[in-house]
Design a protein around this motif. Structure first.
Motif, PDB file in Angstrom:
ATOM      1  N   PHE A 130       0.835  -1.201   0.000  1.00  0.00           N
ATOM      2  CA  PHE A 130       0.000   0.000   0.000  1.00  0.00           C
ATOM      3  C   PHE A 130       0.872   1.256   0.000  1.00  0.00           C
ATOM      4  CE2 PHE A 130      -2.302  -3.359   2.199  1.00  0.00           C
ATOM      5  CZ  PHE A 130      -3.515  -3.373   1.517  1.00  0.00           C
ATOM      6  N   VAL A 131       0.448   2.250  -0.801  1.00  0.00           N
ATOM      7  CA  VAL A 131       1.136   3.538  -0.869  1.00  0.00           C
ATOM      8  C   VAL A 131       0.208   4.598  -0.293  1.00  0.00           C
ATOM      9  CG1 VAL A 131       2.280   5.222  -2.343  1.00  0.00           C
ATOM     10  CG2 VAL A 131       2.347   2.790  -2.944  1.00  0.00           C
ATOM     11  N   GLN A 132       0.693   5.334   0.719  1.00  0.00           N
ATOM     12  CA  GLN A 132      -0.109   6.383   1.348  1.00  0.00           C
ATOM     13  C   GLN A 132       0.549   7.747   1.152  1.00  0.00           C
ATOM     14  OE1 GLN A 132      -0.093   4.283   5.264  1.00  0.00           O
ATOM     15  NE2 GLN A 132      -2.299   4.685   5.234  1.00  0.00           N
ATOM     16  N   ASP A 133      -0.293   8.771   1.008  1.00  0.00           N
ATOM     17  CA  ASP A 133       0.248  10.123   0.873  1.00  0.00           C
ATOM     18  C   ASP A 133       0.494  10.720   2.260  1.00  0.00           C
ATOM     19  OD1 ASP A 133      -2.225  10.885   1.874  1.00  0.00           O
ATOM     20  OD2 ASP A 133      -3.002  11.563  -0.065  1.00  0.00           O
ATOM     21  N   ALA A 134       0.862  12.015   2.292  1.00  0.00           N
ATOM     22  CA  ALA A 134       1.196  12.673   3.554  1.00  0.00           C
ATOM     23  C   ALA A 134       0.007  12.755   4.498  1.00  0.00           C
ATOM     24  CB  ALA A 134       1.750  14.064   3.279  1.00  0.00           C
ATOM     25  N   ALA A 160       2.195  11.776  -7.851  1.00  0.00           N
ATOM     26  CA  ALA A 160       2.427  13.215  -7.930  1.00  0.00           C
ATOM     27  C   ALA A 160       3.537  13.617  -6.949  1.00  0.00           C
ATOM     28  CB  ALA A 160       1.137  13.967  -7.609  1.00  0.00           C
ATOM     29  N   LYS A 161       4.017  14.830  -7.099  1.00  0.00           N
ATOM     30  CA  LYS A 161       5.028  15.357  -6.199  1.00  0.00           C
ATOM     31  C   LYS A 161       4.501  15.334  -4.773  1.00  0.00           C
ATOM     32  CE  LYS A 161       7.603  19.603  -5.214  1.00  0.00           C
ATOM     33  NZ  LYS A 161       7.869  20.995  -5.661  1.00  0.00           N
ATOM     34  N   GLY A 162       5.338  14.883  -3.809  1.00  0.00           N
ATOM     35  CA  GLY A 162       4.911  14.839  -2.421  1.00  0.00           C
ATOM     36  C   GLY A 162       5.644  13.772  -1.629  1.00  0.00           C
ATOM     37  N   ILE A 163       5.208  13.599  -0.390  1.00  0.00           N
ATOM     38  CA  ILE A 163       5.810  12.620   0.514  1.00  0.00           C
ATOM     39  C   ILE A 163       4.895  11.400   0.596  1.00  0.00           C
ATOM     40  CG2 ILE A 163       6.560  12.154   2.877  1.00  0.00           C
ATOM     41  CD1 ILE A 163       7.171  15.111   3.170  1.00  0.00           C
ATOM     42  N   TYR A 164       5.489  10.219   0.481  1.00  0.00           N
ATOM     43  CA  TYR A 164       4.705   8.988   0.486  1.00  0.00           C
ATOM     44  C   TYR A 164       5.338   7.968   1.444  1.00  0.00           C
ATOM     45  CZ  TYR A 164       2.596  10.908  -3.732  1.00  0.00           C
ATOM     46  OH  TYR A 164       1.928  11.722  -4.624  1.00  0.00           O
ATOM     47  N   SER A 165       4.469   7.097   1.941  1.00  0.00           N
ATOM     48  CA  SER A 165       4.935   5.988   2.778  1.00  0.00           C
ATOM     49  C   SER A 165       4.452   4.678   2.164  1.00  0.00           C
ATOM     50  CB  SER A 165       4.430   6.112   4.215  1.00  0.00           C
ATOM     51  OG  SER A 165       3.012   6.071   4.263  1.00  0.00           O
ATOM     52  N   ILE A 166       5.263   3.649   2.321  1.00  0.00           N
ATOM     53  CA  ILE A 166       4.960   2.335   1.761  1.00  0.00           C
ATOM     54  C   ILE A 166       4.799   1.338   2.918  1.00  0.00           C
ATOM     55  CG2 ILE A 166       5.754   0.485   0.244  1.00  0.00           C
ATOM     56  CD1 ILE A 166       5.376   2.919  -1.356  1.00  0.00           C
ATOM     57  N   SER A 167       3.803   0.497   2.826  1.00  0.00           N
ATOM     58  CA  SER A 167       3.642  -0.581   3.806  1.00  0.00           C
ATOM     59  C   SER A 167       3.274  -1.864   3.081  1.00  0.00           C
ATOM     60  CB  SER A 167       2.563  -0.231   4.840  1.00  0.00           C
ATOM     61  OG  SER A 167       1.307  -0.033   4.220  1.00  0.00           O
ATOM     62  N   GLU A 177       0.071  -9.777   8.813  1.00  0.00           N
ATOM     63  CA  GLU A 177       1.278  -9.276   9.467  1.00  0.00           C
ATOM     64  C   GLU A 177       1.985  -8.272   8.566  1.00  0.00           C
ATOM     65  OE1 GLU A 177       3.923 -12.291  10.777  1.00  0.00           O
ATOM     66  OE2 GLU A 177       2.384 -13.442  11.852  1.00  0.00           O
ATOM     67  N   THR A 178       2.467  -7.187   9.183  1.00  0.00           N
ATOM     68  CA  THR A 178       3.283  -6.218   8.445  1.00  0.00           C
ATOM     69  C   THR A 178       4.676  -6.790   8.239  1.00  0.00           C
ATOM     70  OG1 THR A 178       2.062  -4.356   9.420  1.00  0.00           O
ATOM     71  CG2 THR A 178       4.215  -3.881   8.461  1.00  0.00           C
ATOM     72  N   VAL A 179       5.188  -6.697   7.027  1.00  0.00           N
ATOM     73  CA  VAL A 179       6.514  -7.232   6.715  1.00  0.00           C
ATOM     74  C   VAL A 179       7.434  -6.098   6.253  1.00  0.00           C
ATOM     75  CG1 VAL A 179       5.767  -9.575   6.215  1.00  0.00           C
ATOM     76  CG2 VAL A 179       5.651  -7.854   4.422  1.00  0.00           C
ATOM     77  N   PRO A 180       8.759  -6.279   6.380  1.00  0.00           N
ATOM     78  CA  PRO A 180       9.719  -5.206   6.090  1.00  0.00           C
ATOM     79  C   PRO A 180       9.692  -4.745   4.630  1.00  0.00           C
ATOM     80  CG  PRO A 180      10.747  -6.947   7.377  1.00  0.00           C
ATOM     81  CD  PRO A 180       9.416  -7.468   6.929  1.00  0.00           C
ATOM     82  N   VAL A 181       9.891  -3.414   4.463  1.00  0.00           N
ATOM     83  CA  VAL A 181       9.934  -2.791   3.145  1.00  0.00           C
ATOM     84  C   VAL A 181      11.258  -2.056   2.985  1.00  0.00           C
ATOM     85  CG1 VAL A 181       8.902  -1.021   1.676  1.00  0.00           C
ATOM     86  CG2 VAL A 181       7.441  -2.539   2.995  1.00  0.00           C
ATOM     87  N   ALA A 182      11.800  -2.076   1.783  1.00  0.00           N
ATOM     88  CA  ALA A 182      13.008  -1.305   1.454  1.00  0.00           C
ATOM     89  C   ALA A 182      12.746  -0.530   0.174  1.00  0.00           C
ATOM     90  CB  ALA A 182      14.209  -2.223   1.287  1.00  0.00           C
ATOM     91  N   LEU A 183      13.292   0.687   0.091  1.00  0.00           N
ATOM     92  CA  LEU A 183      13.096   1.535  -1.085  1.00  0.00           C
ATOM     93  C   LEU A 183      14.401   1.716  -1.847  1.00  0.00           C
ATOM     94  CD1 LEU A 183      10.775   4.320   0.381  1.00  0.00           C
ATOM     95  CD2 LEU A 183      10.125   2.372  -1.052  1.00  0.00           C
TER      96      LEU A 183
END
Length: 219
Positions: A130-134, A160-167, A177-183
């Motif tokens: 999942f990708v979430q915005d600010a 779009a331009k901005g800050i995002y978080s990945i889970s 269960e949440t599992v580790p993410v790397a960018l």
């Protein structure tokens, strides 16, 4: 008559082990000076009450041990500096390349994509990213279905331009269960802090990250 050396005591082995600072500064004494005092002590000792030779040897061993430690410290310091220089030169080769680090937040300066990988610890019935915005709103999601344990790469589309978080969430039966993410992102520059501190990489959209955190190096 005991030989008295500032900061050193022939009657206590503890002072020899902890007295590294006792032969520094204005009280510093080398082996040559010690031997001169030792000879003078022997020549002028009371023949009816001679000094124990073991005490002389013990004091000489103490000062020799301290000097050897000082020499060893200097050699280690030089070795650390050489290793840091070598690591710094290797790290500069990473500038402009893509690296993958354990991070789930990135800032995009322009419209584009985000890529990275999910580490699945054991076989999962379903893997979702999942990708979430600010504001915490989900703007994109990916469903990879069942996955074996290992690394699963992913790429987002047209953000779009901005800050995002990945889970990432792995499903095991009825449990999620949440599992580790790397960018993955580009290396903008290398920071060499010195003083024995670890070299850092300035990563586009992420910021400073210790070079030891890099899990993958691309083109």
């Amino acid at each position: 008559m005991a030989l008295n050396i500032p900061g050193l005591s022939g009657s206590s082995s503890t002072s020899g082990a902890t007295g590294a600072g006792a032969v520094t500064g204005t009280n510093q004494m080398g082996q040559e000076e010690f031997l001169e005092m030792l000879l003078a002590e022997i020549n002028n000792q009371d023949p009816l009450n001679p000094q124990s030779s073991s005490e002389f040897v013990g004091q000489l061993a103490q000062i020799t041990s301290v000097e050897n430690l000082n020499s060893l410290n200097s050699q280690i310091t030089g070795l650390v500096s050489s290793l840091q220089y070598s690591q710094a030169m290797q790290a500069t080769d990473l500038v402009g390349k893509t690296v993958t680090v354990p991070m789930n937040i990135m800032e995009l300066d322009n419209t584009g994509t985000m890529s990275g990988e999910v580490q699945v610890p054991v076989n999962t019935d379903r893997l979702q990213v999942f990708v979430q915005d600010a504001n915490g709103q989900v703007v994109s999601s990916m469903d990879f279905g069942p996955q074996y344990s290992g690394t699963v790469p992913f790429t987002t589309d047209d953000l779009a331009k901005g800050i995002y978080s990945i889970s990432a969430v792995a499903t095991y039966g009825v449990d999620n269960e949440t599992v580790p993410v790397a960018l993955s992102t580009k290396v903008d520059s290398v920071v060499i802090p010195g003083g024995g501190k670890e070299i850092e990489l300035n990563l586009a959209g992420i910021g400073a990250m210790p070079v030891s955190q890099v899990s993958r190096i691309g083109q």
